[in-house]
Write a protein that holds these residues in place. Structure first.
Motif, short mmCIF file in Angstrom:
data_model
loop_
_atom_site.label_atom_id
_atom_site.label_comp_id
_atom_site.label_asym_id
_atom_site.label_seq_id
_atom_site.Cartn_x
_atom_site.Cartn_y
_atom_site.Cartn_z
N ASN A 1 0.83 -1.20 0.00
CA ASN A 1 0.00 0.00 0.00
C ASN A 1 0.87 1.26 0.00
O ASN A 1 0.57 2.25 -0.67
N PHE A 2 1.94 1.21 0.79
CA PHE A 2 2.89 2.33 0.80
C PHE A 2 3.38 2.63 -0.61
O PHE A 2 3.44 3.79 -1.04
N GLY A 3 3.74 1.57 -1.36
CA GLY A 3 4.27 1.77 -2.71
C GLY A 3 3.28 2.46 -3.63
O GLY A 3 3.66 3.32 -4.43
N GLU A 4 2.00 2.11 -3.53
CA GLU A 4 1.01 2.71 -4.41
C GLU A 4 0.82 4.20 -4.13
O GLU A 4 0.75 5.02 -5.05
N TYR A 5 0.76 4.58 -2.85
CA TYR A 5 0.57 5.99 -2.53
C TYR A 5 1.86 6.79 -2.73
O TYR A 5 1.83 7.98 -3.03
N TYR A 6 3.01 6.11 -2.58
CA TYR A 6 4.28 6.75 -2.90
C TYR A 6 4.34 7.07 -4.40
O TYR A 6 4.79 8.15 -4.80
N TYR A 7 3.87 6.13 -5.22
CA TYR A 7 3.84 6.37 -6.67
C TYR A 7 2.93 7.55 -7.01
O TYR A 7 3.30 8.42 -7.82
N LEU A 8 1.74 7.61 -6.40
CA LEU A 8 0.84 8.74 -6.64
C LEU A 8 1.48 10.06 -6.19
O LEU A 8 1.32 11.10 -6.85
N ALA A 9 2.20 10.01 -5.07
CA ALA A 9 2.86 11.21 -4.57
C ALA A 9 3.91 11.71 -5.55
O ALA A 9 3.98 12.91 -5.86
N LYS A 10 4.74 10.81 -6.07
CA LYS A 10 5.80 11.22 -6.99
C LYS A 10 5.23 11.71 -8.32
O LYS A 10 5.75 12.66 -8.91
N CYS A 11 4.14 11.09 -8.79
CA CYS A 11 3.51 11.56 -10.03
C CYS A 11 2.96 12.97 -9.86
O CYS A 11 3.06 13.81 -10.77
N THR A 12 2.36 13.24 -8.71
CA THR A 12 1.82 14.58 -8.46
C THR A 12 2.95 15.58 -8.25
O THR A 12 2.86 16.73 -8.71
N GLN A 13 4.01 15.17 -7.58
CA GLN A 13 5.14 16.06 -7.37
C GLN A 13 5.75 16.48 -8.71
O GLN A 13 6.15 17.64 -8.89
N ARG A 14 5.81 15.55 -9.66
CA ARG A 14 6.39 15.87 -10.97
C ARG A 14 5.64 17.02 -11.64
O ARG A 14 6.25 17.89 -12.29
N LYS A 15 4.34 17.05 -11.48
CA LYS A 15 3.54 18.10 -12.12
C LYS A 15 3.73 19.45 -11.46
O LYS A 15 3.39 20.48 -12.03
N SER A 16 4.26 19.46 -10.23
CA SER A 16 4.48 20.73 -9.54
C SER A 16 5.85 21.32 -9.82
O SER A 16 6.11 22.46 -9.47
N ILE A 17 6.74 20.53 -10.48
CA ILE A 17 8.10 21.00 -10.74
C ILE A 17 8.10 21.91 -11.97
O ILE A 17 7.62 21.52 -13.04
N LYS A 18 8.63 23.10 -11.83
CA LYS A 18 8.68 24.05 -12.94
C LYS A 18 10.04 24.11 -13.62
O LYS A 18 10.13 24.39 -14.82
N LYS A 19 11.12 23.84 -12.88
CA LYS A 19 12.45 23.90 -13.48
C LYS A 19 12.62 22.74 -14.45
O LYS A 19 12.27 21.60 -14.15
N PRO A 20 13.20 23.00 -15.64
CA PRO A 20 13.23 21.97 -16.69
C PRO A 20 14.07 20.75 -16.35
O PRO A 20 13.67 19.63 -16.64
N ILE A 21 15.26 20.93 -15.76
CA ILE A 21 16.14 19.78 -15.51
C ILE A 21 15.55 18.84 -14.44
O ILE A 21 15.46 17.63 -14.67
N PRO A 22 15.11 19.34 -13.26
CA PRO A 22 14.48 18.43 -12.30
C PRO A 22 13.21 17.77 -12.84
O PRO A 22 12.96 16.59 -12.56
N ARG A 23 12.45 18.52 -13.64
CA ARG A 23 11.23 17.92 -14.21
C ARG A 23 11.59 16.82 -15.21
O ARG A 23 10.93 15.77 -15.28
N PHE A 24 12.66 17.05 -15.99
CA PHE A 24 13.10 16.05 -16.97
C PHE A 24 13.56 14.78 -16.27
O PHE A 24 13.19 13.67 -16.67
N THR A 25 14.38 14.92 -15.23
CA THR A 25 14.87 13.74 -14.51
C THR A 25 13.73 12.98 -13.83
O THR A 25 13.72 11.75 -13.80
N SER A 26 12.74 13.72 -13.32
CA SER A 26 11.58 13.07 -12.71
C SER A 26 10.76 12.32 -13.76
O SER A 26 10.27 11.21 -13.50
N THR A 27 10.64 12.91 -14.95
CA THR A 27 9.91 12.25 -16.03
C THR A 27 10.61 10.97 -16.47
O THR A 27 9.96 9.94 -16.72
N ILE A 28 11.94 11.01 -16.55
CA ILE A 28 12.71 9.82 -16.92
C ILE A 28 12.51 8.73 -15.87
O ILE A 28 12.33 7.54 -16.19
N ALA A 29 12.55 9.11 -14.58
CA ALA A 29 12.34 8.13 -13.52
C ALA A 29 10.95 7.51 -13.60
O ALA A 29 10.77 6.32 -13.30
#
Length: 369
Positions: free
Chosen positions: A228-256
């Motif tokens: 269960n932790f893994g599923e909500y962790y995944y949702l957290a990281k997906c939502t965090q990616r959408k909040s990132i505005k800087k291109p390089i951190p957003r790119f690395t998050s998208t690759i992950a």
């Protein structure tokens, strides 16, 4: 129970003032904004099968009360708020015979209510909150087993040392959720929080939703519910990616996310690997490949127009064969890369080794859970 209201109810003394009646548009409590010590108190009352409709509760404390089959419709809990202290909002034992191993689970319902409430050391198991606006509300040392919160908005919610086994929250919107535990709030495998819809699509909203998912993930992990932790962790990281505005951190998050789903989606590594092999096979068509020293595949803008579809399919099959070998690190078969393609193939081989490591690691992690 209403039909047999004149019969004795085992273990209960129905309140003559509050039980078996309907209150419509009435006010309970004291006017103004008061401290809890000045609240109007309802103490040690059994409130049975009562319907509160369009009522206002202001500065009220229900203490040591029991509610059975009560409904609150279009009610407002306002001003200084309402406290349920040492209250039980469910009747588990049955009145039917035989009663051995049987439970009624007669709970209470809150519908279309505006709630500013504190539940302290109470039992609200199996209660239903639907279409409610719950704000600045605290649940402390409270049993919330199989409670349902549906189509509701929650804001500034504090939870402390509660039992939320089997709790279901669906079609809800929440901001500012905080667990302020001294010991531990209990989750189990049936505890469920639905996805939080995104309304405003602002950076602040994405960050708030991300923090909520992260809080829930940590609480599941604390209860050793790692899947269960893994599923909500995944949702957290997906939502965090959408909040990132800087291109390089957003790119690395998208690759992950694309390569392994933040370590929670092993199938993403398979799909990404297949896509990488197809992309590099296409690149080899233009950088050049030699087939058994008898045929050179090297597409340019000038010769592409003279190629037929069967030729293109055959050439792509050869470059795909080369791409699969390079991705897997086993080398070339019939096709040999040109000088430019050697650089491309080395790059693909490095990516392939990394992707296989990510895929195996993610898969192993899920299998172990």
């Amino acid at each position: 129970m209403v039909k047999h209201r004149n019969e004795d109810l085992v273990g209960y003394r129905p309140s003559p003032k509050y039980s078996y009646t309907t209150f419509n548009g009435e006010e309970f409590g004291k006017k103004g904004v008061l401290d809890e010590v000045d609240f109007y108190e309802v103490i040690n009352e059994d409130i049975i099968c009562t319907k509160f409709k369009d009522c206002n509760f202001k500065n009220v404390k229900f203490k040591d009360c029991r509610f059975v089959g009560c409904t609150f419709e279009d009610c407002t809990f306002a001003d200084g708020g309402v406290v349920f202290e040492n209250c039980i909002l469910i009747k588990e034992d049955t009145e039917q015979s035989p009663s051995l191993n049987k439970k009624d689970n007669l709970s209470c319902g809150f519908y279309n209510c505006k709630m500013y409430v504190k539940f302290l050391n109470s039992d609200i198991s199996y209660c239903i909150f639907e279409n409610c606006k719950i704000k600045d509300t605290a649940f402390e040392q409270t049993f919330m087993k199989c409670t349902i919160i549906n189509k509701s908005e929650l804001n500034m919610i504090t939870i402390k040392d509660c039992d939320m086994s089997g709790l279901k929250m669906t079609n809800y919107y929440i901001t500012n959720l905080d667990f302020n535990d001294d010991y531990k709030t209990k989750f189990d495998e049936k505890t469920y929080f639905d996805k939080i819809p995104i309304k405003e699509r602002t950076k602040q909203e994405y960050e708030g939703v991300y923090m909520t998912y992260e809080t829930l993930a940590d609480k599941f992990k604390e209860n050793t519910l790692n899947n269960n932790f893994g599923e909500y962790y995944y949702l957290a990281k997906c939502t965090q990616r959408k909040s990132i505005k800087k291109p390089i951190p957003r790119f690395t998050s998208t690759i992950a996310w694309l390569t392994c789903g933040y370590g929670e989606r092993p199938e993403f590594a398979l799909f990404s690997g297949l896509a990488i092999m197809v992309i590099f096979a296409t690149i080899y068509l233009f950088t050049g490949v030699t087939i058994d020293e008898a045929k050179d595949i090297h597409y340019t803008l000038s010769n592409m127009g003279s190629l037929s579809l069967p030729e293109v399919i055959g050439d792509f099959n050869e470059t795909l064969n080369l791409s699969v070998g390079m991705f897997g690190g086993v080398g070339a078969n019939n096709g040999q890369p040109s000088e430019i393609s050697y650089m491309v193939s080395n790059f693909e081989m490095i990516i392939g080794i990394i992707m296989m490591g990510l895929g195996i690691g993610t898969l192993t992690r899920k299998i172990v859970r």
